[in-house]
Enzyme design. Sequence first.
Site, PDB file in Angstrom:
ATOM      1  N   CYS A   7      21.262 -19.448  17.141  1.00 35.09           N
ATOM      2  CA  CYS A   7      22.633 -18.939  17.113  1.00 35.09           C
ATOM      3  C   CYS A   7      23.143 -18.660  18.517  1.00 35.09           C
ATOM      4  O   CYS A   7      24.338 -18.770  18.790  1.00 35.09           O
ATOM      5  CB  CYS A   7      22.712 -17.647  16.302  1.00 35.09           C
ATOM      6  SG  CYS A   7      22.792 -17.882  14.514  1.00 35.09           S
ATOM      7  N   HIS A  32      25.067 -20.654   7.407  1.00 38.66           N
ATOM      8  CA  HIS A  32      25.264 -21.848   8.228  1.00 38.66           C
ATOM      9  C   HIS A  32      24.082 -22.781   8.030  1.00 38.66           C
ATOM     10  O   HIS A  32      22.972 -22.344   7.695  1.00 38.66           O
ATOM     11  CB  HIS A  32      25.334 -21.498   9.728  1.00 38.66           C
ATOM     12  CG  HIS A  32      26.577 -20.790  10.128  1.00 38.66           C
ATOM     13  ND1 HIS A  32      26.570 -19.701  10.980  1.00 38.66           N
ATOM     14  CD2 HIS A  32      27.869 -21.000   9.810  1.00 38.66           C
ATOM     15  CE1 HIS A  32      27.807 -19.276  11.164  1.00 38.66           C
ATOM     16  NE2 HIS A  32      28.608 -20.042  10.469  1.00 38.66           N
ATOM     17  N   SER A  71      23.327  -9.089   8.726  1.00 43.78           N
ATOM     18  CA  SER A  71      24.493  -8.354   9.204  1.00 43.78           C
ATOM     19  C   SER A  71      24.844  -7.206   8.274  1.00 43.78           C
ATOM     20  O   SER A  71      25.089  -6.072   8.711  1.00 43.78           O
ATOM     21  CB  SER A  71      25.696  -9.298   9.345  1.00 43.78           C
ATOM     22  OG  SER A  71      26.873  -8.590   9.658  1.00 43.78           O
ATOM     23  N   ASN A 110      21.837  -8.452  13.563  1.00 44.31           N
ATOM     24  CA  ASN A 110      23.209  -8.790  13.202  1.00 44.31           C
ATOM     25  C   ASN A 110      23.289 -10.193  12.596  1.00 44.31           C
ATOM     26  O   ASN A 110      24.374 -10.694  12.339  1.00 44.31           O
ATOM     27  CB  ASN A 110      24.125  -8.695  14.420  1.00 44.31           C
ATOM     28  CG  ASN A 110      25.255  -7.700  14.205  1.00 44.31           C
ATOM     29  OD1 ASN A 110      25.514  -7.273  13.092  1.00 44.31           O
ATOM     30  ND2 ASN A 110      25.934  -7.330  15.277  1.00 44.31           N
ATOM     31  N   GLU A 151      32.897 -24.167  11.685  1.00 39.08           N
ATOM     32  CA  GLU A 151      31.985 -23.184  12.273  1.00 39.08           C
ATOM     33  C   GLU A 151      31.189 -23.749  13.445  1.00 39.08           C
ATOM     34  O   GLU A 151      30.190 -23.180  13.867  1.00 39.08           O
ATOM     35  CB  GLU A 151      31.039 -22.665  11.191  1.00 39.08           C
ATOM     36  CG  GLU A 151      31.753 -21.979  10.036  1.00 39.08           C
ATOM     37  CD  GLU A 151      32.142 -20.540  10.323  1.00 39.08           C
ATOM     38  OE1 GLU A 151      31.343 -19.809  10.927  1.00 39.08           O
ATOM     39  OE2 GLU A 151      33.260 -20.134   9.944  1.00 39.08           O
ATOM     40  N   ASN A 180      28.336 -21.241  17.273  1.00 36.92           N
ATOM     41  CA  ASN A 180      29.621 -21.328  16.573  1.00 36.92           C
ATOM     42  C   ASN A 180      30.798 -21.521  17.520  1.00 36.92           C
ATOM     43  O   ASN A 180      31.949 -21.510  17.079  1.00 36.92           O
ATOM     44  CB  ASN A 180      29.880 -20.056  15.757  1.00 36.92           C
ATOM     45  CG  ASN A 180      28.779 -19.780  14.761  1.00 36.92           C
ATOM     46  OD1 ASN A 180      28.127 -18.754  14.842  1.00 36.92           O
ATOM     47  ND2 ASN A 180      28.563 -20.684  13.832  1.00 36.92           N
ATOM     48  N   ASN A 214      26.125 -12.971   5.273  1.00 39.59           N
ATOM     49  CA  ASN A 214      25.060 -12.890   6.271  1.00 39.59           C
ATOM     50  C   ASN A 214      24.236 -11.650   5.923  1.00 39.59           C
ATOM     51  O   ASN A 214      24.658 -10.519   6.171  1.00 39.59           O
ATOM     52  CB  ASN A 214      25.678 -12.780   7.676  1.00 39.59           C
ATOM     53  CG  ASN A 214      24.644 -12.714   8.781  1.00 39.59           C
ATOM     54  OD1 ASN A 214      23.563 -12.179   8.592  1.00 39.59           O
ATOM     55  ND2 ASN A 214      24.999 -13.219   9.949  1.00 39.59           N
ATOM     56  N   VAL A 215      23.068 -11.866   5.332  1.00 38.41           N
ATOM     57  CA  VAL A 215      22.273 -10.768   4.783  1.00 38.41           C
ATOM     58  C   VAL A 215      21.880  -9.765   5.850  1.00 38.41           C
ATOM     59  O   VAL A 215      21.975  -8.549   5.656  1.00 38.41           O
ATOM     60  CB  VAL A 215      21.021 -11.324   4.060  1.00 38.41           C
ATOM     61  CG1 VAL A 215      20.138 -10.187   3.572  1.00 38.41           C
ATOM     62  CG2 VAL A 215      21.435 -12.205   2.881  1.00 38.41           C
TER      63      VAL A 215
END
Length: 446
Positions: free
Chosen positions: A369, A250, A28, A363, A174, A110, A25-26
């Site tokens: 999300c 995802h 994050s 994040n 997920e 998720n 996750n870039v």
Amino acid sequence: MKHFEVNFDGLVGPTHNYAGLSFGNVASLSNAASASSPRQAAKQGLMKMKALHDLGLKQGVLAPQERPDMATLRRLGFSGTDAQVLAKAAKEAPAILAACCSASSMWTANAATISPSADTSDGRVHFTPANLTNKFHRSLEPAVTGRILQAIFNDDRHFQHHKHLPDNDHFGDEGAANHTRLCSHYGHAGVELFVYGREAFNAAAPAPKKYPARQTLEASQAIARLHGLDDDTVVYLQQNPDVIDAGVFHNDVISVGNQNLLFYHQDAFVDTQAKFAEIRRKFGDGELHFVEVPRDQVSVAEAVKTYLFNTQVVTLPSGIMAIIAPTECEESDAVRTYLASLVEQDSPIKEVHYMDVKQSMRNGGGPACLRLRVALNDEEVAAVNPSCLLDDALFNRLNTWVDKHYREELHVADLADPALLMESRDALDELTQILGLGSVYPFQLD
């Protein structure tokens, strides 16, 4: 009978922080160790919920997890009083402490996979919490998620709850972030799309090389079996391994669907045209829209940076569709230009609404999300715990609750503060009363 798609958004928890826990996750990783604002994050999430409510959509609220996760820290060998456990973990294993303090349950896409009653063999809405095995900090969530979902959807005449899949990467699941549903109307039987990153039991199959593929084909197939889905209404699509390696952790970072529309990037899938032909065949009669974003207009890198596809596509009471996009999309020349042209095209999408969810975006989580979609008819809506459905009174009460319990600023070093644990428990204990959940947290069950 009326039918709705209800968005259940996750409340951001009191320990919202930037510990950079999510490899692949870039966003994050790039914001690791920055100061966060739990209060601002929670209020941004609430404002998004209120905005959708004001657009005429049904909106629900999902409670966060208990953090720090003291039970897990004790299971890992840290002993003594709560303060001693936190101090030992901070000194001996700060990465483990950070994982046990993650507020990642805010990203409720998720939380689970849901199949509506129109699709299932027994005519009930089916829920399976995601096991989230690929990331330790997220693998701590499923049991409490299951209890929260059962407290909200607590009428077994309408709702069927399953235990999460086995805690093993072969069945890495997920949740709804890798699942979408195409239908002519929310109450009509639809085609459920399960997007996976790799085949766990076939080492020769294509898979990413740099970042992990978090969803397996085998997990998706298991969910379809549990939910009693007909093979003629299920399609399994493989996500392009190259886009996973580009930071698309995802499917909802590279495509999103709503009713009879699939909005996707040109590079999203493997064997795209053959799979779309299967979707068309299983969808049957009725108009179906595939809206492709060309790579020469929006690159994969720009899509990941702005979360163009981690937007919500919703159907407004007027019948038109709207995109709920983060302000990062508006700030990108390429994405803003594309979206301005999209509403003029021959597709159901006619409006774009920009929302500020920067605390979440830093994040790695955009508007999509933050929400779990649940298609319900009016009888099923009436069976939902009413304290969890947003109205003006609940919105105001939750804002007051946030002001009372949440810190304005939080640093990763603050996670070892015993006062933060007590603040979080006080907040969650009050929240379960506001939302009518009963006792769902370990500290309430001891």
